[in-house]
Design a protein around this motif. Structure first.
Motif, PDB file in Angstrom:
ATOM      1  N   TRP A 277      96.433  38.710 -53.579  1.00 17.40           N
ATOM      2  CA  TRP A 277      97.216  38.123 -52.479  1.00 17.40           C
ATOM      3  C   TRP A 277      96.415  37.041 -51.746  1.00 17.40           C
TER       4      TRP A 277
ATOM      5  N   LYS B  18      97.330  33.181 -51.478  1.00 16.97           N
ATOM      6  CA  LYS B  18      97.441  32.580 -50.132  1.00 16.97           C
ATOM      7  C   LYS B  18      96.601  31.312 -50.035  1.00 16.97           C
ATOM      8  N   GLU B  19      95.368  31.352 -50.592  1.00 19.84           N
ATOM      9  CA  GLU B  19      94.498  30.189 -50.542  1.00 19.84           C
ATOM     10  C   GLU B  19      95.097  29.030 -51.335  1.00 19.84           C
ATOM     11  N   GLN B  20      95.635  29.352 -52.528  1.00 23.79           N
ATOM     12  CA  GLN B  20      96.248  28.301 -53.342  1.00 23.79           C
ATOM     13  C   GLN B  20      97.443  27.684 -52.635  1.00 23.79           C
ATOM     14  N   ALA B  21      98.234  28.524 -52.009  1.00 24.85           N
ATOM     15  CA  ALA B  21      99.386  27.997 -51.274  1.00 24.85           C
ATOM     16  C   ALA B  21      98.946  27.130 -50.105  1.00 24.85           C
ATOM     17  N   SER B  22      97.883  27.576 -49.418  1.00 23.49           N
ATOM     18  CA  SER B  22      97.380  26.797 -48.272  1.00 23.49           C
ATOM     19  C   SER B  22      96.874  25.437 -48.724  1.00 23.49           C
ATOM     20  N   GLN B  23      96.140  25.411 -49.873  1.00 24.90           N
ATOM     21  CA  GLN B  23      95.640  24.141 -50.379  1.00 24.90           C
ATOM     22  C   GLN B  23      96.784  23.222 -50.798  1.00 24.90           C
ATOM     23  N   LYS B  24      97.782  23.826 -51.428  1.00 25.96           N
ATOM     24  CA  LYS B  24      98.905  23.022 -51.873  1.00 25.96           C
ATOM     25  C   LYS B  24      99.649  22.403 -50.697  1.00 25.96           C
ATOM     26  N   ILE B  25      99.777  23.213 -49.660  1.00 27.88           N
ATOM     27  CA  ILE B  25     100.471  22.716 -48.463  1.00 27.88           C
ATOM     28  C   ILE B  25      99.568  21.786 -47.659  1.00 27.88           C
ATOM     29  N   GLY B  26      98.248  22.148 -47.592  1.00 28.48           N
ATOM     30  CA  GLY B  26      97.349  21.408 -46.707  1.00 28.48           C
ATOM     31  C   GLY B  26      96.804  20.124 -47.278  1.00 28.48           C
ATOM     32  N   GLN B  27      96.818  19.930 -48.624  1.00 31.69           N
ATOM     33  CA  GLN B  27      96.242  18.727 -49.206  1.00 31.69           C
ATOM     34  C   GLN B  27      96.896  17.448 -48.704  1.00 31.69           C
TER      35      GLN B  27
END
Length: 628
Positions: A163, A167-176
């Motif tokens: 999880w 979460k980290e991958q989603a954050s990077q995808k959103i935050g990039q």
């Protein structure tokens, strides 16, 4: 809520989970077991509409709080809560959640009962009741409880890690995209900030230059008025007033040929009455009473004067004089220089405009010499000499600030600059002229003083000249007798050969002490512990003021130097014979030399202003200096 987060939470977080659990449990009991809906509160009625979601949340929270990973007190709290009559009846209704729920509840209860720390009777009874329900509702019974719990913990840990990665991958995808946008915004903001900063800096410099020019214009106007007043109110002027015109004299800072200051000018006396003889008391009444004072009252009107020349350099600095230090700003233009005093110092009377009280102005055409100087043991000053006889010593905060003014000034057009170059060549050239008889001894020594950095503007680096005569008792001087003259090959401390052994012994004693300290110390010693012959200097501000105590403005400076009074009468400069004897033979701490005024200014020896120096122990009043 996750098992991992709760398992690592503190006491406060666990208490919060207990409170939520208690609310959900109480609400579920009322929703599922209460038959009379009219007696239900509004909150319970609303909760009844979402019983399925509430049941799912309650079963998850029970497994989280009942796991052995939490504190034992939390598990026992859940055990006691579920074994109450209402909740124990509720458990069968939760059977629709899943068989897995009761299977784990059964395993956790067995773990509590088989733990090393036994349960108390109340908890044992509660655990038995809970086991009966679990056995009825669970299709299978756990066998190896400890192994099961370890496996479940491992599964939960792996699930939690997965999880976190998601979460980290989603954050990077959103935050990039946000990071890229943020970098772009930062770059644009930096460009805008630099543009505004440069524009603001230009505006501030222009405003500062204009403001300083307005101040210098005001100063120049007041100085011109002051010159007109001097021309019209002196003894032979058309508006001379004997009741207000100063009756005292002070040394003017203007230097004549050879660097001497022989000129005296009128001045008021700002000395307390107790330091003046009765016949001189009237002089103090003229201090703040001079004609045309109304011309110098503060004017609120503002002019519209524009700078006429380009400003080359400006900085904060100090104007250093023997009478004190004035803070202000130096402004260097291509045709002239200005020093403008800080506005914090008020100028309210005509008497305060004497000299450079407000500031200075001079054309670069008048500059003849520019020398770097030391001030307060720091290489931060510059001295400027003019062909009008004026000299200005300016001190800066750092050597770099001083060097910048020095370099910028020398880059401008200075057609009358006569002394600038290799100092050693200048000294060799002057020495040759002296040897050939083209300059006098006095002129040669004054030139050496200037090249050594000594200045009339700094009492701690005042020009120094040697004692020449040694005979101050004979009625006439025999210039053919060598004993008439001081031995110039020796310092003042050992003019008497008997004192030489004293200073040699002192040096040897201090040298041995220093060597012993060095041998017994792991830390390097400071230079103050080095051996020396003489514990005092041949020139300092105290010695200079001691000699000039009968002249203004040095009398006022000497009173301030002594803490508000003249020196003890017996120590006051009163006789050349006494001064010579103390410096040459009778004192081992007095090694003073003379100052240039001894060789050209007879007013040095006369108490013209009528100062009250007191009486010596022999009853004699200290007045004029006793000459041979």
């Amino acid at each position: 809520v996750s098992t991992q987060s709760t398992g690592s939470c503190g006491e406060g977080e666990q208490q919060f989970c207990r409170d939520i659990f208690e609310i959900l449990l109480t609400t579920s009991v009322k929703c599922y077991l209460e038959r009379n809906t009219e007696k239900m509160s509004t909150f319970i009625q609303l909760a009844s509409l979402n019983k399925d979601k509430m049941r799912s949340a309650l079963t998850r929270l029970i497994l989280i709080l009942y796991t052995p990973r939490l504190e034992r007190s939390t598990c026992l709290f859940v055990l006691r809560s579920l074994s109450r009559p209402g909740p124990i009846r509720l458990l069968p209704l939760l059977a629709r959640s899943s068989d897995k729920f009761f299977y784990r509840l059964h395993a956790y209860t067995l773990y509590l009962m088989t733990d090393k720390e036994p349960l108390n009777p109340e908890c044992t009874l509660a655990a038995g009741s809970l086991l009966e329900v679990c056995q009825e509702l669970s299709s299978r019974a756990p066998t190896d409880v400890i192994q099961l719990i370890h496996a479940w913990n491992e599964q939960e840990h792996n699930s939690h890690q997965s999880w976190l990665i998601a979460k980290e991958q989603a954050s990077q995808k959103i935050g990039q995209p946000i990071v890229i946008l943020n970098k772009s915004v930062n770059v644009q903001a930096e460009i805008i900030t630099n543009t505004i900063f440069n524009l603001q800096g230009t505006l501030v410099r222009d405003f500062y230059s204009h403001w300083q020019h307005l101040r210098s214009t005001k100063h120049d106007m007041q100085q011109q008025w002051y010159k007109i007043i001097l021309k019209t109110t002196h003894q032979h002027g058309v508006w001379h007033d004997t009741e207000t015109y100063p009756d005292s004299w002070e040394i003017d800072s203007t230097e004549g040929p050879g660097g001497i200051r022989r000129r005296l000018k009128r001045c008021p006396v700002d000395i307390p009455l107790q330091f003046l003889m009765d016949k001189s008391h009237y002089k103090t009444e003229l201090v703040d009473s001079m004609p045309f004072e109304f011309l110098f009252q503060k004017n609120k009107r503002r002019g519209n004067v524009k700078p006429q020349f380009t400003l080359v350099y400006t900085n904060k600095c100090s104007h250093i004089k023997s009478a004190g230090t004035t803070e202000g700003d130096i402004l260097l233009y291509r045709q002239y220089m200005l020093f403008v005093r800080d506005e914090s110092a008020s100028i309210d009377t005509v008497s305060q405009l004497v000299g450079d009280a407000l500031g200075m102005y001079w054309s670069l055409l008048d500059v003849t010499e520019v020398h770097k100087r030391w001030y307060n043991l720091r290489d931060v000053a510059v001295e400027i000499f003019l062909n009008t006889g004026q000299t200005y010593l300016l001190g800066f905060s750092t050597t770099e600030e001083r060097d910048e003014l020095h370099n910028r000034l020398l880059q401008l057009n200075l057609p009358n600059l006569v002394h600038h170059g290799d100092q050693r060549k200048e000294i060799r050239s002057m020495t040759q002229r002296w040897q050939e008889g083209h300059v006098t001894n006095f002129e040669y020594l004054m030139h050496l003083n200037k090249q050594a950095g000594r200045s009339f503007n700094d009492l701690m680096q005042y020009p120094v000249l040697p004692f020449i005569l040694a005979d101050y008792t004979s009625p006439t001087l025999d210039l053919n007798n060598p004993n008439t003259f001081r031995n110039l090959s020796l310092p003042m401390a050992i003019q008497d050969p008997k004192l030489k052994e004293h200073f040699v012994q002192r040096y040897e004693m201090l040298r041995r002490d220093h060597e012993n300290q060095v041998a017994g110390s792991e830390q390097p010693l400071n230079t103050g512990s080095q051996p020396y012959h003489y514990g005092s200097h041949y020139s300092n501000s105290g010695i200079v003021l001691h000699y000039l105590v009968r002249l203004l403005p040095y009398a006022k400076l000497f009173i301030d130097f002594q803490g508000g009074s003249f020196d003890i009468p017996d120590r006051t400069f009163h006789a050349m014979r006494t001064t010579w004897k103390l410096a040459s033979s009778e004192s081992t701490t007095d090694v003073r030399e003379l100052i240039p005024e001894f060789f050209y200014l007879p007013e040095l020896f006369h108490n013209t202003e009528g100062f009250r120096f007191g009486e010596r122990q022999n009853g004699n009043t200290v007045d004029d200096v006793q000459l041979p």
